[in-house]
Scaffold this motif. Structure first.
Motif, mmCIF file in Angstrom:
data_model
loop_
_atom_site.group_PDB
_atom_site.id
_atom_site.type_symbol
_atom_site.label_atom_id
_atom_site.label_comp_id
_atom_site.label_asym_id
_atom_site.label_seq_id
_atom_site.Cartn_x
_atom_site.Cartn_y
_atom_site.Cartn_z
ATOM 1 N N GLY A 368 0.712 -1.348 0.013
ATOM 2 C CA GLY A 368 -0.025 0.114 -0.009
ATOM 3 C C GLY A 368 0.857 1.425 -0.058
ATOM 4 N N LEU A 369 1.742 1.285 0.831
ATOM 5 C CA LEU A 369 2.929 2.592 0.909
ATOM 6 C C LEU A 369 3.476 2.862 -0.432
ATOM 7 N N ALA A 370 3.918 1.665 -1.232
ATOM 8 C CA ALA A 370 4.528 1.869 -2.431
ATOM 9 C C ALA A 370 3.429 2.486 -3.525
ATOM 10 N N ILE A 371 2.179 1.973 -3.401
ATOM 11 C CA ILE A 371 1.082 2.491 -4.311
ATOM 12 C C ILE A 371 1.037 4.082 -3.962
ATOM 13 N N ALA A 372 1.048 4.283 -2.636
ATOM 14 C CA ALA A 372 0.808 5.531 -2.234
ATOM 15 C C ALA A 372 1.678 6.733 -2.955
ATOM 16 N N LEU A 373 2.989 6.049 -3.255
ATOM 17 C CA LEU A 373 4.145 6.790 -3.782
ATOM 18 C C LEU A 373 3.609 7.368 -5.283
ATOM 19 N N ALA A 374 3.050 6.245 -5.841
ATOM 20 C CA ALA A 374 2.410 6.448 -7.199
ATOM 21 C C ALA A 374 1.173 7.589 -7.051
ATOM 22 N N ALA A 375 0.430 7.386 -6.070
ATOM 23 C CA ALA A 375 -0.638 8.311 -5.905
ATOM 24 C C ALA A 375 -0.132 9.901 -5.750
ATOM 25 N N MET A 376 0.759 10.118 -4.844
ATOM 26 C CA MET A 376 1.427 11.314 -4.728
ATOM 27 C C MET A 376 1.859 11.909 -6.203
ATOM 28 N N PHE A 377 2.282 11.047 -7.003
ATOM 29 C CA PHE A 377 2.784 11.564 -8.264
ATOM 30 C C PHE A 377 1.585 11.945 -8.862
ATOM 31 N N GLY A 378 0.574 11.254 -8.996
ATOM 32 C CA GLY A 378 -0.615 11.702 -9.501
ATOM 33 C C GLY A 378 -1.209 12.946 -9.147
ATOM 34 N N LEU A 379 -1.209 13.280 -7.746
ATOM 35 C CA LEU A 379 -1.578 14.702 -7.208
ATOM 36 C C LEU A 379 -0.779 15.697 -7.592
ATOM 37 N N SER A 380 0.613 15.501 -7.931
ATOM 38 C CA SER A 380 1.457 16.442 -8.294
ATOM 39 C C SER A 380 0.973 16.646 -9.640
ATOM 40 N N ILE A 381 0.531 15.928 -10.718
ATOM 41 C CA ILE A 381 0.320 16.157 -11.805
ATOM 42 C C ILE A 381 -1.198 17.248 -11.973
ATOM 43 N N VAL A 382 -1.910 17.073 -10.819
ATOM 44 C CA VAL A 382 -3.053 17.751 -10.809
ATOM 45 C C VAL A 382 -2.646 19.239 -10.494
ATOM 46 N N GLY A 383 -1.583 19.452 -9.944
ATOM 47 C CA GLY A 383 -1.225 20.555 -9.249
ATOM 48 C C GLY A 383 -0.452 21.341 -10.599
ATOM 49 N N VAL A 384 0.347 20.671 -11.386
ATOM 50 C CA VAL A 384 0.984 21.381 -12.321
ATOM 51 C C VAL A 384 0.329 21.507 -13.719
ATOM 52 N N CYS A 385 -0.927 20.987 -13.744
ATOM 53 C CA CYS A 385 -1.769 21.005 -15.166
ATOM 54 C C CYS A 385 -2.957 20.912 -14.648
ATOM 55 N N ASP A 386 -3.761 22.356 -14.593
ATOM 56 C CA ASP A 386 -5.229 22.408 -14.375
ATOM 57 C C ASP A 386 -6.123 22.096 -15.511
ATOM 58 N N GLU A 387 -7.303 22.022 -15.316
ATOM 59 C CA GLU A 387 -8.217 21.234 -16.125
ATOM 60 C C GLU A 387 -8.402 22.398 -17.535
ATOM 61 N N SER A 388 -8.272 23.451 -17.128
ATOM 62 C CA SER A 388 -8.386 24.302 -18.551
ATOM 63 C C SER A 388 -7.057 24.462 -19.282
ATOM 64 N N GLU A 389 -5.987 23.764 -18.970
ATOM 65 C CA GLU A 389 -4.873 23.543 -19.700
ATOM 66 C C GLU A 389 -4.805 22.318 -20.666
ATOM 67 N N PHE A 390 -5.000 21.279 -19.957
ATOM 68 C CA PHE A 390 -5.064 19.923 -20.901
ATOM 69 C C PHE A 390 -5.820 19.004 -19.834
ATOM 70 N N PHE A 391 -7.131 18.938 -20.265
ATOM 71 C CA PHE A 391 -8.107 18.256 -19.305
ATOM 72 C C PHE A 391 -7.730 16.743 -19.270
ATOM 73 N N PRO A 392 -7.392 15.888 -20.467
ATOM 74 C CA PRO A 392 -6.936 14.633 -20.238
ATOM 75 C C PRO A 392 -6.037 14.276 -19.073
ATOM 76 N N LEU A 393 -4.778 15.111 -19.104
ATOM 77 C CA LEU A 393 -3.664 14.847 -18.391
ATOM 78 C C LEU A 393 -4.153 15.174 -16.753
ATOM 79 N N HIS A 394 -5.042 16.291 -16.763
ATOM 80 C CA HIS A 394 -5.222 16.651 -15.291
ATOM 81 C C HIS A 394 -6.266 15.624 -14.694
ATOM 82 N N VAL A 395 -7.087 14.951 -15.583
ATOM 83 C CA VAL A 395 -7.965 13.726 -15.057
ATOM 84 C C VAL A 395 -7.035 12.529 -14.720
ATOM 85 N N PHE A 396 -6.195 12.196 -15.630
ATOM 86 C CA PHE A 396 -5.357 11.174 -15.354
ATOM 87 C C PHE A 396 -4.561 11.304 -14.058
#
Length: 442
Positions: A368-396
């Motif tokens: 679970g902790l190993a998966i959490a590291l990938a989840a943190m990376f996903g959250l960082s993508i949400v921060g650097v790319c908002d929904e108005s810039e590139f929606f597919p990347l933001h949703v991913f």
């Protein structure tokens, strides 16, 4: 978590212990037989006492587990500098591939104005600045200067890096891919170089005369770049050359300074037990987790306040807005780009340290902790790319975060039930944690 050691992340510690260094041998002197016999008896008694004390220290050191992950101070500083230079070269390559302007030589900020270069700059520079903070701490502890000068140097370095972290979050163009503001971007950039140049110059003059040339050259580049355009001091074609040189000089000076102080002293940085006898400074996994949570909740609250104050919230009157709605307009997007990357950096360290402190028998929790590291990376993508810039990347990024962290919560709760892991006397705390985890899953 049941573990024989307390988890500790980002610990700086010395590999060479002063008490293990062999003492200098004094030059033998001629003595009378009686004096020689008395001196020999005293020396033997002192040796026995020293042996007892040394054995105790050795036992204490042997009881501490070996470092889980470590690197030399020089390797850490070099990786930090190379991440910045590598990011610049990457965005420049993207700039050339897309034909966004003249090949020789754009200003670095111009290579961050269009996607995907703008996403790369936000993510890499935000994480690199988090690494640079630790470099400033290393230089503070290894400095041979007086206390006041050491604190002044630390303040200049941390203040400069703080400004640099906003340079990536607020780019210099108002186009839809960037949504920045050049006056704010330039103010943070110039402030970083001024503060760091002063640090370089002061430290070089007081401690490292051999690096004065690099510090002076960086100061000259900053002065020529910061001159008002109307004065005609620096032609536009030369601004890019001075800017690239400026960044290179800062990175080179930082690595050489660490090499001359931390490297020769045998300083190491990494993840180790908080019981390590060589530990000089560190941030525990729990501290990093609290910092991650504070930035997480603080960003949500700050984004809501900014949106209500500026007027782009609520999106529809009387309707609660989505989190992504707060991070699309200016200045909410600036705050999210800066805070989310920094918060997830603390999240990486916290989850990695908890993983290393978890016994191998708790397989579900470790997965679970190993998966959490990938989840943190996903959250960082949400921060650097908002929904108005590139929606597919933001949703991913959002799906990777929510699905990944839900999996971490589920595996942790299941692992505690099947494999143990609840500390004695902490049942009430675990009950509250389990209730919050189930609520998050639902």
């Amino acid at each position: 978590m049941r573990s024989t050691s307390k988890p500790c992340a980002t610990a700086i510690y010395l590999k060479t212990r002063p008490w293990m260094r062999p003492p200098r041998r004094a030059r033998p002197q001629r003595r009378a037989p009686e004096e020689a016999h008395a001196a020999k008896a005293l020396a033997e008694a002192a040796a026995r006492e020293n042996s007892k004390a040394t054995d105790g220290r050795r036992k204490k050191v042997a009881a501490a587990p070996p470092p889980a992950l470590e690197a030399s101070a020089l390797a850490y500083a070099s990786a930090t500098a190379l991440s910045v230079m590598g990011m610049i070269l990457t965005t420049y390559a993207i700039y050339l591939a897309k034909g966004e302007g003249p090949a020789f030589l754009p200003c670095i900020s111009n290579t961050w104005d269009r996607a995907p270069g703008t996403y790369v700059s936000r993510w890499v520079l935000g994480n690199a600045c988090a690494l640079f903070y630790v470099v400033q701490v290393m230089m503070f502890f290894t400095s041979g200067d007086g206390k006041a000068w050491r604190w002044a140097s630390l303040a200049l370095g941390v203040g400069g890096v703080f400004c640099l972290s906003w340079v990536g979050a607020i780019c210099d163009s108002a186009n839809p891919d960037c949504e920045g503001y050049d006056p704010v971007h330039s103010a943070f950039a110039v402030t970083f170089f001024v503060l760091y140049d002063v640090k370089m110059l002061v430290v070089s003059l007081r401690e490292r005369p051999g690096l004065v040339g690099l510090a002076v050259a960086s100061c000259v580049c900053t002065a020529l770049r910061a001159a008002p355009p109307g004065l005609g001091v620096t032609p536009n074609w030369a601004l890019a050359v001075f800017e690239w040189s400026n960044v290179g000089l800062v990175c080179a000076w930082t690595v050489l300074q660490v090499r001359g102080t931390c490297g020769r002293a045998g300083w190491r940085l990494g993840m180790t037990s908080s019981d390590d006898a060589d530990l000089v400074w560190g941030l525990s996994g729990r501290t990093c987790a609290r910092a991650c949570a504070a930035l997480y909740l603080g960003t949500l609250a700050g984004s809501a306040v900014l949106g209500l104050w500026v007027g782009y919230l609520p999106v529809e009157p009387g309707v609660l807005w989505f989190i992504s709605d707060m991070w699309a307009p200016v200045p909410g997007n600036w705050l999210s780009r800066w805070a989310v990357v920094l918060g997830t950096h603390f999240g990486y360290i916290a989850h990695a340290s908890f993983y290393m402190a978890t016994p191998p028998t708790y397989t579900l929790r470790r997965r679970g902790l190993a998966i959490a590291l990938a989840a943190m990376f996903g959250l960082s993508i949400v921060g650097v790319c908002d929904e108005s810039e590139f929606f597919p990347l933001h949703v991913f990024g959002a799906l990777l975060y929510f699905v990944g962290y839900d999996a971490f919560i589920a595996l942790t709760l299941l692992g505690d039930r099947l494999q143990g892991g609840v500390r004695e006397g902490r049942a009430a705390w675990h009950a509250v944690r389990d209730a919050v985890g189930v609520a998050a899953l639902l």
